[in-house]
Design a protein around this motif. Structure first.
Motif, PDB file in Angstrom:
ATOM      1  N   UNK A   1       0.832  -1.208   0.000  1.00 33.25           N
ATOM      2  CA  UNK A   1       0.000   0.000   0.000  1.00 33.25           C
ATOM      3  C   UNK A   1       0.867   1.259   0.000  1.00 33.25           C
ATOM      4  N   UNK A   2       1.919   1.222   0.824  1.00 32.49           N
ATOM      5  CA  UNK A   2       2.830   2.368   0.929  1.00 32.49           C
ATOM      6  C   UNK A   2       3.497   2.647  -0.427  1.00 32.49           C
ATOM      7  N   UNK A   3       3.977   1.587  -1.094  1.00 30.93           N
ATOM      8  CA  UNK A   3       4.677   1.738  -2.380  1.00 30.93           C
ATOM      9  C   UNK A   3       3.721   2.264  -3.452  1.00 30.93           C
ATOM     10  N   UNK A   4       2.568   1.610  -3.597  1.00 31.39           N
ATOM     11  CA  UNK A   4       1.667   1.926  -4.703  1.00 31.39           C
ATOM     12  C   UNK A   4       0.962   3.277  -4.518  1.00 31.39           C
ATOM     13  N   UNK A   5       0.607   3.600  -3.281  1.00 37.72           N
ATOM     14  CA  UNK A   5      -0.029   4.906  -3.017  1.00 37.72           C
ATOM     15  C   UNK A   5       0.974   6.033  -3.265  1.00 37.72           C
ATOM     16  N   UNK A   6       2.231   5.834  -2.819  1.00 34.97           N
ATOM     17  CA  UNK A   6       3.290   6.842  -3.062  1.00 34.97           C
ATOM     18  C   UNK A   6       3.486   7.069  -4.552  1.00 34.97           C
ATOM     19  N   UNK A   7       3.463   5.970  -5.305  1.00 32.54           N
ATOM     20  CA  UNK A   7       3.675   6.055  -6.755  1.00 32.54           C
ATOM     21  C   UNK A   7       2.548   6.857  -7.413  1.00 32.54           C
ATOM     22  N   UNK A   8       1.302   6.543  -7.050  1.00 33.45           N
ATOM     23  CA  UNK A   8       0.152   7.281  -7.608  1.00 33.45           C
ATOM     24  C   UNK A   8       0.185   8.753  -7.202  1.00 33.45           C
ATOM     25  N   UNK A   9       0.634   9.014  -5.974  1.00 31.25           N
ATOM     26  CA  UNK A   9       0.765  10.400  -5.493  1.00 31.25           C
ATOM     27  C   UNK A   9       1.817  11.143  -6.318  1.00 31.25           C
ATOM     28  N   UNK A  10       2.917  10.426  -6.635  1.00 25.97           N
ATOM     29  CA  UNK A  10       4.002  11.034  -7.409  1.00 25.97           C
ATOM     30  C   UNK A  10       3.572  11.497  -8.788  1.00 25.97           C
ATOM     31  N   UNK A  11       2.610  10.774  -9.397  1.00 25.10           N
ATOM     32  CA  UNK A  11       2.108  11.167 -10.733  1.00 25.10           C
ATOM     33  C   UNK A  11       0.768  11.901 -10.638  1.00 25.10           C
ATOM     34  N   UNK A  12       0.355  12.235  -9.407  1.00 22.11           N
ATOM     35  CA  UNK A  12      -0.901  12.981  -9.125  1.00 22.11           C
ATOM     36  C   UNK A  12      -2.147  12.313  -9.707  1.00 22.11           C
ATOM     37  N   UNK A  13      -2.144  10.955  -9.710  1.00 19.76           N
ATOM     38  CA  UNK A  13      -3.327  10.221 -10.179  1.00 19.76           C
ATOM     39  C   UNK A  13      -4.114   9.759  -8.948  1.00 19.76           C
ATOM     40  N   UNK A  14      -4.911  10.661  -8.396  1.00 23.34           N
ATOM     41  CA  UNK A  14      -5.551  10.395  -7.111  1.00 23.34           C
ATOM     42  C   UNK A  14      -6.748   9.443  -7.213  1.00 23.34           C
ATOM     43  N   UNK A  15      -7.422   9.437  -8.392  1.00 26.48           N
ATOM     44  CA  UNK A  15      -8.549   8.502  -8.560  1.00 26.48           C
ATOM     45  C   UNK A  15      -8.035   7.064  -8.594  1.00 26.48           C
ATOM     46  N   UNK A  16      -6.912   6.853  -9.298  1.00 29.63           N
ATOM     47  CA  UNK A  16      -6.301   5.517  -9.338  1.00 29.63           C
ATOM     48  C   UNK A  16      -5.740   5.152  -7.966  1.00 29.63           C
ATOM     49  N   UNK A  17      -5.237   6.148  -7.262  1.00 30.34           N
ATOM     50  CA  UNK A  17      -4.700   5.950  -5.907  1.00 30.34           C
ATOM     51  C   UNK A  17      -5.762   5.318  -5.000  1.00 30.34           C
ATOM     52  N   UNK A  18      -6.987   5.824  -5.082  1.00 34.94           N
ATOM     53  CA  UNK A  18      -8.086   5.302  -4.248  1.00 34.94           C
ATOM     54  C   UNK A  18      -8.412   3.854  -4.639  1.00 34.94           C
ATOM     55  N   UNK A  19      -8.452   3.576  -5.952  1.00 38.49           N
ATOM     56  CA  UNK A  19      -8.759   2.211  -6.424  1.00 38.49           C
ATOM     57  C   UNK A  19      -7.683   1.232  -5.945  1.00 38.49           C
ATOM     58  N   UNK A  20      -6.418   1.638  -6.111  1.00 40.19           N
ATOM     59  CA  UNK A  20      -5.293   0.795  -5.693  1.00 40.19           C
ATOM     60  C   UNK A  20      -5.348   0.521  -4.187  1.00 40.19           C
ATOM     61  N   UNK A  21      -5.551   1.588  -3.411  1.00 38.67           N
ATOM     62  CA  UNK A  21      -5.592   1.434  -1.944  1.00 38.67           C
ATOM     63  C   UNK A  21      -6.744   0.528  -1.520  1.00 38.67           C
ATOM     64  N   UNK A  22      -7.921   0.759  -2.089  1.00 44.88           N
ATOM     65  CA  UNK A  22      -9.079  -0.080  -1.720  1.00 44.88           C
ATOM     66  C   UNK A  22      -8.875  -1.537  -2.123  1.00 44.88           C
ATOM     67  N   UNK A  23      -8.182  -1.761  -3.245  1.00 45.66           N
ATOM     68  CA  UNK A  23      -7.926  -3.152  -3.678  1.00 45.66           C
ATOM     69  C   UNK A  23      -7.056  -3.866  -2.631  1.00 45.66           C
ATOM     70  N   UNK A  24      -6.104  -3.113  -2.049  1.00 45.05           N
ATOM     71  CA  UNK A  24      -5.224  -3.704  -1.017  1.00 45.05           C
ATOM     72  C   UNK A  24      -6.000  -3.918   0.280  1.00 45.05           C
ATOM     73  N   UNK A  25      -6.872  -2.972   0.627  1.00 46.59           N
ATOM     74  CA  UNK A  25      -7.709  -3.132   1.836  1.00 46.59           C
ATOM     75  C   UNK A  25      -8.584  -4.381   1.702  1.00 46.59           C
ATOM     76  N   UNK A  26      -9.176  -4.538   0.494  1.00 43.90           N
ATOM     77  CA  UNK A  26     -10.068  -5.672   0.238  1.00 43.90           C
ATOM     78  C   UNK A  26      -9.295  -6.997   0.323  1.00 43.90           C
ATOM     79  N   UNK A  27      -8.088  -7.007  -0.263  1.00 44.88           N
ATOM     80  CA  UNK A  27      -7.242  -8.211  -0.227  1.00 44.88           C
ATOM     81  C   UNK A  27      -6.869  -8.563   1.216  1.00 44.88           C
ATOM     82  N   UNK A  28      -6.581  -7.541   2.023  1.00 46.47           N
ATOM     83  CA  UNK A  28      -6.249  -7.770   3.441  1.00 46.47           C
ATOM     84  C   UNK A  28      -7.442  -8.355   4.190  1.00 46.47           C
TER      85      UNK A  28
END
Length: 460
Positions: free
Chosen positions: A296-323
């Motif tokens: 989550x830390x790696x992928x959210x940081x990466x999305x933040x770096x490219x300012x893709x916040x909508x994808x950031x939410x999808x990525x984070x939620x996918x990790x929450x769901x997997x957990x």
């Protein structure tokens, strides 16, 4: 809700997470090997190593927590394709981890005096003192290793730490065996042998990590021309600003579980043994959530770096769901086998242990039912914490974790454990309350923060 947008992220999440999970289990294995080999020497030796490691573990939690500041900064710089930023962050991070490792070594050696006020058997304290001196020294290489690890994780190269941990475990088993029991040219050193085995394996862990990374095509460019002239106050402040609250978050949780061990000890040796068994099982499954937290830390940081916040939410939620799915699976295992799992940790063939074993199994089976539920809360809070670190939001989560664990969790543990018939189960109900509060408040924090970021980005 369209679940497929989340589930399609699962394979990449698992690809990043599994080396981290195996690496975490490798860390745990070093402790298990120590306990197993020292346990053959006698109960006094085992108690000394256990007491000594409780001091080391607090130092380790601060070091690991602090080092997590490096990963989001590296991942963000990687997304921005800024090699200069990556190199600078790595050099500053490694220097700060080295200084912190030396500081933790000194503090841990000084803090061992507390043992004399903990009402421990004199024979145990006498053995634990020299053990702490040696293993505390291993905090220097282990925190330096964390600096390397978090740098590699930030570049999404999570396998290197796994390889280093595997190699370190091989070294650890060899030196533990020959130095604890005495073999060939090696003297029989007992508890000190276990300490030296840990020190040697942790030094080798850093050596392996440095060698593997320096010879990697992607990373070798960041190892050249380090000078102290390049050290900038602004970057040091930025890493400390992220690292200190992260270290406190980890410390608040670790000290809560340490307090649970202490509380269980006041209820008698069988309650403490039951607590230890349940804790080993819960900690092992927690490593999966820890791996997903790093993802989550790696992928959210990466999305933040490219300012893709909508994808950031999808990525984070996918990790929450997997957990949630993986921890729910472990919860199911705990519920189905709660009467059988304690048997794995007890000598069922010793007639002298029959009555004690019966009570330990009875208490542990109740704790595992509570652990089944708190698996899920624990998994959620740690992955959301990883996502928040990826957003470089650490101060508010630090306050949230303090309130959840020490204002909500511990008072419940203390009251139910000491003043009701629930006893050990009451202590674990307090842990469950603290972890659930942390999961809830941290998720609310994440949801608000990401909503705000999406709005701000759409207005640009």
């Amino acid at each position: 809700m369209n679940f497929s947008q989340y589930t399609k992220e699962f394979s990449y999440n698992i690809k990043l997470a599994y080396p981290v999970i195996l690496g975490m289990l490798g860390h745990t294995l070093i402790g298990i090997v120590d306990n197993y080999m020292v346990g053959n020497l006698g109960s006094t030796e085992l108690a000394a190593v256990s007491l000594g490691n409780s001091f080391i573990f607090l130092g380790l939690s601060i070091g690991i927590g602090f080092s997590t500041a490096i990963t989001p900064l590296i991942a963000e710089a990687d997304a921005e394709k800024s090699d200069k930023k990556i190199r600078t962050t790595f050099h500053h991070g490694l220097l700060l981890c080295t200084i912190l490792g030396v500081s933790l070594f000194i503090l841990t050696v000084l803090s061992k005096q507390l043992m004399y006020f903990m009402d421990q058997p004199p024979a145990v304290v006498a053995l634990a003192g020299p053990y702490i001196d040696w293993v505390a020294f291993s905090l220097i290489p282990v925190v330096m290793y964390q600096g390397y690890k978090q740098f590699a994780d930030g570049l999404s190269l999570t396998k290197y730490s796994m390889y280093s941990i595997i190699l370190a475990n091989v070294v650890h088993v060899f030196f533990n065996y020959v130095l604890i029991y005495g073999f060939w040219i090696f003297p029989k050193l007992g508890v000190i042998g276990a300490a030296l085995g840990t020190v040697i394996s942790r030094i080798m862990m850093v050596v392996f990590m440095h060698y593997l990374m320096k010879h990697n095509a992607v990373m070798k460019q960041y190892f050249k021309n380090f000078t102290f002239k390049e050290i900038k106050k602004s970057i040091v402040k930025k890493i400390i600003g992220l690292g200190f609250p992260s270290a406190m978050q980890m410390l608040f949780e670790v000290t809560l579980f340490t307090a649970a061990i202490w509380l269980s000890g006041t209820l008698g040796k069988n309650s403490q043994a039951a607590n230890q068994i349940a804790l080993i099982l819960a900690s092992s499954t927690f490593m999966v959530a820890m791996g997903l937290s790093v993802t989550a830390m790696i992928r959210v940081s990466h999305s933040k770096g490219v300012s893709d916040f909508k994808n950031l939410i999808i990525v984070a939620r996918s990790i929450f769901l997997l957990a949630i799915i993986t921890e729910a699976f472990f919860a199911f295992i705990f519920v189905v086998f709660h009467n059988y799992l304690p048997h794995l940790f007890l000598n069922m063939n010793d007639p002298a242990q029959v009555l004690d074993n019966k009570e330990i199994i009875f208490i542990t089976s109740k704790l595992l039912l509570i652990a089944a539920i708190f698996q899920i809360s624990d998994g959620i809070q740690v992955v959301v914490l990883g996502a928040l670190r990826g957003l470089q939001d650490v101060k508010i989560p630090m306050y949230i974790t303090f309130v959840a664990y020490w204002v909500i969790g511990f008072p419940i543990s203390f009251y139910l454990g000491k003043y009701t018939d629930l006893k050990a189960a009451g202590i674990w109900i307090g842990l469950l309350a603290g972890l659930t509060a942390a999961a809830l408040f941290l998720y609310i924090r994440f949801a608000r923060l990401t909503k705000k970021l999406v709005l701000e980005n759409s207005e640009k």
